[in-house]
Scaffold this motif. Structure first.
Motif, PDB file in Angstrom:
ATOM      1  N   TYR A 107      27.715  83.206  32.797  1.00 57.04           N
ATOM      2  CA  TYR A 107      27.459  83.597  34.184  1.00 57.04           C
ATOM      3  C   TYR A 107      27.203  82.383  35.075  1.00 57.04           C
ATOM      4  CZ  TYR A 107      27.279  88.570  33.127  1.00 57.04           C
ATOM      5  OH  TYR A 107      27.614  89.850  32.771  1.00 57.04           O
ATOM      6  N   ARG A 108      26.696  81.302  34.505  1.00 60.43           N
ATOM      7  CA  ARG A 108      26.469  80.104  35.310  1.00 60.43           C
ATOM      8  C   ARG A 108      27.772  79.411  35.682  1.00 60.43           C
ATOM      9  NH1 ARG A 108      21.979  79.250  31.761  1.00 60.43           N
ATOM     10  NH2 ARG A 108      23.228  77.846  30.467  1.00 60.43           N
ATOM     11  N   ARG A 109      28.827  79.657  34.922  1.00 57.48           N
ATOM     12  CA  ARG A 109      30.073  78.919  35.122  1.00 57.48           C
ATOM     13  C   ARG A 109      31.193  79.730  35.757  1.00 57.48           C
ATOM     14  NH1 ARG A 109      27.342  76.853  30.874  1.00 57.48           N
ATOM     15  NH2 ARG A 109      27.541  74.613  30.424  1.00 57.48           N
ATOM     16  N   TRP A 110      31.246  81.038  35.476  1.00 53.13           N
ATOM     17  CA  TRP A 110      32.360  81.852  35.965  1.00 53.13           C
ATOM     18  C   TRP A 110      31.836  83.115  36.635  1.00 53.13           C
ATOM     19  CZ3 TRP A 110      32.359  79.807  30.907  1.00 53.13           C
ATOM     20  CH2 TRP A 110      33.199  78.703  30.746  1.00 53.13           C
ATOM     21  N   SER A 111      32.481  83.488  37.722  1.00 60.16           N
ATOM     22  CA  SER A 111      32.007  84.620  38.516  1.00 60.16           C
ATOM     23  C   SER A 111      32.349  85.963  37.883  1.00 60.16           C
ATOM     24  CB  SER A 111      32.608  84.555  39.919  1.00 60.16           C
ATOM     25  OG  SER A 111      34.030  84.620  39.855  1.00 60.16           O
ATOM     26  N   GLY A 112      33.335  85.997  37.010  1.00 64.45           N
ATOM     27  CA  GLY A 112      33.721  87.257  36.390  1.00 64.45           C
ATOM     28  C   GLY A 112      34.805  87.043  35.357  1.00 64.45           C
ATOM     29  N   GLY A 113      35.258  88.150  34.763  1.00 64.58           N
ATOM     30  CA  GLY A 113      36.247  88.063  33.702  1.00 64.58           C
ATOM     31  C   GLY A 113      37.570  87.482  34.158  1.00 64.58           C
ATOM     32  N   THR A 143      35.047  91.261  27.692  1.00 64.55           N
ATOM     33  CA  THR A 143      33.757  91.262  28.375  1.00 64.55           C
ATOM     34  C   THR A 143      33.034  89.949  28.102  1.00 64.55           C
ATOM     35  OG1 THR A 143      32.570  92.210  26.487  1.00 64.55           O
ATOM     36  CG2 THR A 143      33.584  93.761  28.058  1.00 64.55           C
ATOM     37  N   PHE A 144      32.069  89.633  28.956  1.00 65.82           N
ATOM     38  CA  PHE A 144      31.263  88.429  28.728  1.00 65.82           C
ATOM     39  C   PHE A 144      30.491  88.543  27.419  1.00 65.82           C
ATOM     40  CE2 PHE A 144      30.664  86.012  32.986  1.00 65.82           C
ATOM     41  CZ  PHE A 144      32.035  85.946  33.133  1.00 65.82           C
ATOM     42  N   ASP A 145      30.045  89.750  27.087  1.00 66.82           N
ATOM     43  CA  ASP A 145      29.341  89.948  25.813  1.00 66.82           C
ATOM     44  C   ASP A 145      30.232  89.550  24.642  1.00 66.82           C
ATOM     45  OD1 ASP A 145      26.828  90.846  26.610  1.00 66.82           O
ATOM     46  OD2 ASP A 145      27.517  92.905  26.854  1.00 66.82           O
ATOM     47  N   ALA A 146      31.467  90.055  24.651  1.00 66.75           N
ATOM     48  CA  ALA A 146      32.384  89.784  23.542  1.00 66.75           C
ATOM     49  C   ALA A 146      32.731  88.302  23.459  1.00 66.75           C
ATOM     50  CB  ALA A 146      33.650  90.621  23.704  1.00 66.75           C
ATOM     51  N   VAL A 147      32.974  87.675  24.602  1.00 65.18           N
ATOM     52  CA  VAL A 147      33.328  86.252  24.603  1.00 65.18           C
ATOM     53  C   VAL A 147      32.145  85.402  24.151  1.00 65.18           C
ATOM     54  CG1 VAL A 147      34.049  84.311  26.041  1.00 65.18           C
ATOM     55  CG2 VAL A 147      35.104  86.552  26.364  1.00 65.18           C
ATOM     56  N   PHE A 191      36.650  78.727  26.183  1.00 66.09           N
ATOM     57  CA  PHE A 191      38.059  78.970  26.501  1.00 66.09           C
ATOM     58  C   PHE A 191      38.816  79.488  25.277  1.00 66.09           C
ATOM     59  CE2 PHE A 191      37.883  75.552  30.044  1.00 66.09           C
ATOM     60  CZ  PHE A 191      37.453  76.504  30.952  1.00 66.09           C
ATOM     61  N   GLU A 192      38.612  78.851  24.140  1.00 75.35           N
ATOM     62  CA  GLU A 192      39.286  79.305  22.917  1.00 75.35           C
ATOM     63  C   GLU A 192      38.838  80.722  22.558  1.00 75.35           C
ATOM     64  OE1 GLU A 192      41.664  78.007  21.323  1.00 75.35           O
ATOM     65  OE2 GLU A 192      41.667  75.836  21.659  1.00 75.35           O
ATOM     66  N   ALA A 193      37.546  80.978  22.670  1.00 66.76           N
ATOM     67  CA  ALA A 193      37.019  82.304  22.344  1.00 66.76           C
ATOM     68  C   ALA A 193      37.558  83.356  23.304  1.00 66.76           C
ATOM     69  CB  ALA A 193      35.492  82.284  22.389  1.00 66.76           C
ATOM     70  N   ALA A 194      37.643  83.017  24.585  1.00 60.15           N
ATOM     71  CA  ALA A 194      38.133  83.975  25.580  1.00 60.15           C
ATOM     72  C   ALA A 194      39.570  84.385  25.280  1.00 60.15           C
ATOM     73  CB  ALA A 194      38.036  83.363  26.977  1.00 60.15           C
ATOM     74  N   VAL A 195      40.404  83.422  24.917  1.00 61.33           N
ATOM     75  CA  VAL A 195      41.800  83.734  24.614  1.00 61.33           C
ATOM     76  C   VAL A 195      41.899  84.588  23.351  1.00 61.33           C
ATOM     77  CG1 VAL A 195      43.993  82.714  23.899  1.00 61.33           C
ATOM     78  CG2 VAL A 195      42.755  81.766  25.845  1.00 61.33           C
ATOM     79  N   ARG A 196      41.081  84.286  22.350  1.00 60.48           N
ATOM     80  CA  ARG A 196      41.104  85.097  21.122  1.00 60.48           C
ATOM     81  C   ARG A 196      40.687  86.535  21.407  1.00 60.48           C
ATOM     82  NH1 ARG A 196      38.773  80.424  18.771  1.00 60.48           N
ATOM     83  NH2 ARG A 196      36.693  81.362  18.832  1.00 60.48           N
ATOM     84  N   VAL A 197      39.608  86.703  22.164  1.00 59.92           N
ATOM     85  CA  VAL A 197      39.130  88.059  22.477  1.00 59.92           C
ATOM     86  C   VAL A 197      40.180  88.822  23.274  1.00 59.92           C
ATOM     87  CG1 VAL A 197      37.425  89.366  23.816  1.00 59.92           C
ATOM     88  CG2 VAL A 197      36.682  87.477  22.358  1.00 59.92           C
ATOM     89  N   ARG A 210      29.701  86.250  22.151  1.00 59.00           N
ATOM     90  CA  ARG A 210      29.546  86.397  20.696  1.00 59.00           C
ATOM     91  C   ARG A 210      30.597  85.580  19.950  1.00 59.00           C
ATOM     92  NH1 ARG A 210      28.665  91.860  21.943  1.00 59.00           N
ATOM     93  NH2 ARG A 210      30.827  92.355  21.385  1.00 59.00           N
ATOM     94  N   GLU A 211      31.836  85.658  20.415  1.00 58.66           N
ATOM     95  CA  GLU A 211      32.921  84.939  19.745  1.00 58.66           C
ATOM     96  C   GLU A 211      32.720  83.428  19.817  1.00 58.66           C
ATOM     97  OE1 GLU A 211      36.612  84.624  17.693  1.00 58.66           O
ATOM     98  OE2 GLU A 211      35.409  86.414  18.135  1.00 58.66           O
ATOM     99  N   ALA A 212      32.200  82.955  20.953  1.00 62.71           N
ATOM    100  CA  ALA A 212      32.007  81.516  21.140  1.00 62.71           C
ATOM    101  C   ALA A 212      30.702  81.010  20.543  1.00 62.71           C
ATOM    102  CB  ALA A 212      32.046  81.178  22.630  1.00 62.71           C
ATOM    103  N   GLY A 213      29.780  81.937  20.241  1.00 62.87           N
ATOM    104  CA  GLY A 213      28.488  81.526  19.719  1.00 62.87           C
ATOM    105  C   GLY A 213      27.607  80.876  20.766  1.00 62.87           C
ATOM    106  N   VAL A 214      27.683  81.385  22.009  1.00 67.65           N
ATOM    107  CA  VAL A 214      26.854  80.852  23.090  1.00 67.65           C
ATOM    108  C   VAL A 214      26.118  82.010  23.752  1.00 67.65           C
ATOM    109  CG1 VAL A 214      28.473  78.971  23.497  1.00 67.65           C
ATOM    110  CG2 VAL A 214      28.656  81.047  24.868  1.00 67.65           C
ATOM    111  N   GLY A 215      25.111  81.681  24.544  1.00 69.13           N
ATOM    112  CA  GLY A 215      24.378  82.702  25.272  1.00 69.13           C
ATOM    113  C   GLY A 215      25.180  83.201  26.463  1.00 69.13           C
ATOM    114  N   LYS A 216      25.035  84.475  26.765  1.00 69.95           N
ATOM    115  CA  LYS A 216      25.769  85.039  27.898  1.00 69.95           C
ATOM    116  C   LYS A 216      25.410  84.373  29.225  1.00 69.95           C
ATOM    117  CE  LYS A 216      25.121  89.384  28.914  1.00 69.95           C
ATOM    118  NZ  LYS A 216      25.180  90.863  28.909  1.00 69.95           N
TER     119      LYS A 216
END
Length: 251
Positions: A99-105, A83-87, A67-73, A89-95
């Motif tokens: 996809y397991r948690r959210w259907s889209g941007g 994008t999921f790629d950008a988020v 969530f924090e990474a998404a808002v920063r991006v 990377r920013e969060a330091g998690v696998g893409k």
């Protein structure tokens, strides 16, 4: 004998029984001993541990980090760079975790803003206490520049993106607008304000003035504003209340 005149055939059970033993040499004589089970390749899945119950446990800290990474991006790059790629990377998690948690941007962005203390009016017992609490939440929100910028961006981007607009309206805008208007309705019910005061007036004056004050302050003066903003908000609440309480009842 078999029908073709051949000797007795070896069925599957007999074959398995026979193959369970292999000759091993012990000393000068050849003896029979049970065969060792085949060694399992470390890369092969074990039937005892594979399957749905053997998956990795979900990391409970992933969602707050995302969530924090998404808002920063989003604050930095806008919708075009969100994008999921950008988020990921920013969060330091696998893409795949996204996809397991959210259907889209759209769902990810609105969920992020919804879960990061987006200001929500509450019943604190009096109209002044309600407004002060609401104002302090906005002070806290503006102290996080990425959140404040993301909040402004989404109100504009949602106008051109129906899916984003629908989620934003359902999860953030409508419930929080109604909660803010309840401040006035409760005050009228308590007898603190005249019924002539519209339910939208107090929150509109408060949030509008705070937003304008923040946006009109040059970037170089924002550090000082963060220190003085709480006192400004309290003064603003008292000015708004003085005007609202001076309104006469409807004729």
């Amino acid at each position: 004998m078999s029908a073709g005149g051949m000797g007795p055939t070896l069925d599957d059970r007999g074959a398995r029984s026979l193959l369970r033993t292999i000759p091993v040499r012990k000393g000068p004589d050849l003896q029979w001993a049970p065969a060792e089970p085949p060694r399992r390749n470390a890369a092969m899945p074990d039937a005892r541990t594979s399957g749905p119950t053997a998956g990795r446990k979900r990391d409970p800290l992933i969602e707050p980090r995302v969530f924090e990474a998404a808002v920063r991006v989003y604050a930095r790059a806008g919708w075009g760079g969100f994008t999921f790629d950008a988020v990921a990377r920013e969060a330091g998690v696998g893409k795949p975790a996204l996809y397991r948690r959210w259907s889209g941007g759209e769902e990810l962005l609105v969920s992020a803003l919804h879960n990061l203390d987006f200001p929500t009016a509450r019943d604190c017992g009096s109209v002044r206490a309600d407004l002060l609490d609401y104002a302090r939440q906005w002070v806290h929100w503006y102290r996080h520049p990425d959140r404040a910028l993301a909040g402004r961006r989404i109100s504009l981007d949602s106008r051109a993106r129906p899916a984003l607009a629908a989620l934003y309206e359902e999860m953030i805008n409508r419930p929080r607008t109604e909660a803010a208007r309840e401040i006035t309705r409760r005050a009228v019910a308590r007898g603190e304000l005249a019924p002539a005061v519209r339910s939208s007036t107090l929150p509109d004056l408060l949030v509008g003035a705070m937003s304008t004050h923040w946006e009109s302050t040059p970037e170089g003066s924002r550090a000082r504003l963060r220190r003085t903003f709480p006192a400004y908000a309290e003064t603003l609440v008292d000015i708004i209340l003085a005007g609202a309480q001076a309104m006469p009842p409807r004729p």
